[in-house]
Design an enzyme around this catalytic site. Sequence first.
Site, PDB file in Angstrom:
ATOM      1  N   SER A 287       1.226  -2.254  -8.664  1.00 26.79           N
ATOM      2  CA  SER A 287       1.336  -3.714  -8.663  1.00 26.79           C
ATOM      3  C   SER A 287       0.796  -4.284  -7.353  1.00 26.79           C
ATOM      4  CB  SER A 287       2.793  -4.139  -8.839  1.00 26.79           C
ATOM      5  OG  SER A 287       3.277  -3.760 -10.103  1.00 26.79           O
TER       6      SER A 287
ATOM      7  N   ARG B  35      11.423  -6.120  -2.376  1.00 26.02           N
ATOM      8  CA  ARG B  35      10.337  -5.251  -1.887  1.00 26.02           C
ATOM      9  C   ARG B  35      10.246  -5.227  -0.363  1.00 26.02           C
ATOM     10  NH1 ARG B  35      11.483  -4.443  -6.212  1.00 26.02           N
ATOM     11  NH2 ARG B  35      10.216  -4.473  -8.118  1.00 26.02           N
TER      12      ARG B  35
ATOM     13  N   GLU C  52       2.092  -7.090  -2.472  1.00 21.63           N
ATOM     14  CA  GLU C  52       3.080  -6.021  -2.603  1.00 21.63           C
ATOM     15  C   GLU C  52       2.492  -4.708  -2.098  1.00 21.63           C
ATOM     16  OE1 GLU C  52       5.588  -3.700  -6.112  1.00 21.63           O
ATOM     17  OE2 GLU C  52       5.261  -5.864  -6.275  1.00 21.63           O
TER      18      GLU C  52
END
EC number: 1.3.1.98
Length: 323
Positions: A246, A197, A316
């Site tokens: 998320s 990520r 995130e």
Amino acid sequence: MNFRQHNDWAMNDRGGAPSSEVEGAVSAPVPIEGIRGKLTADAPLAKLVWFKAGGHADWLFEPADLDDLTEFLARLDGQLPVMALGLGSNMIVRDGGVPGIVIRLGKPFSKAEALDDCILSCGGGASGILVSSTARDAGVAGLEFLRGIPGTVGGFVRMNGGAYGREVSDILIDCDVILPGGELVTLPAADLQYTYRHSALPDGAVVVSARFQGTPGDPKEIGTEMDRIAEARENSQPLRTKTGGSTFKNPDGQKAWQLVDEAGCRGLMMGGAQVSEKHTNFMINTGDATSADIEGLGEEVRRRVYAHCGVELEWEIQRVGRA
């Protein structure tokens, strides 16, 4: 990074307004003669992000096409911070608003096309659903997981978006990026130095297009896999709410949702923000949450998880702007 000057003005649509359009009472940050996109001062962003919360952008620019965006950023020449905004699905815009320029890529940047050798060429504003559907129709496999990413090419190229066992680093060939000073360059995937990520794209760089590599496949089988992904998301995630996707990255060998649940945070509330009962790695705006509520709830979850098991969860979701 090994920047290569990009001279093929890919994804360029020379439509758009015949002259610049500026909304707001203050002076524009750059000369706008010949700029054909829409420039708005003090632009509300809450309606543009999934959480439906947050402040205003000092300036919101919606370029008419690639030439227009390149010229605008060249004139800006790095004098103000720049942030690209896609679907706003994985973002908290803080209540104090976003300084500088927010760039929103519209229809001229939202195309996806299948090329030879199972390559997909996509604009930075193209959604994961459009890209995966275009691949399916062309018999290109390997991009089905993009059906499960609620964002645009620009966002998931920057963040190495992933779902259902795959991520963008598995399929990206290269991408076209406008740097803050207005230079258009092509970056091969290796230059992005992908990790989980995260990429090495510079702050303020705007991804305007990308090429993805797939493999030959049967459209029916590809469609079946995409339907499976869509059903799994519908069954497990609070998609019908004001959410942000998320919230936390999965720690090595562990699931963030499970750590949140074990720390007793399922359904936890702060103001109008709540940890989803359906999926504990999602937060939702129950109706009137501020961005401070949402971010504060996330920090409280991080605190409780660390107290419970010693794991420090990493965000995130992007958190941008002034508190």
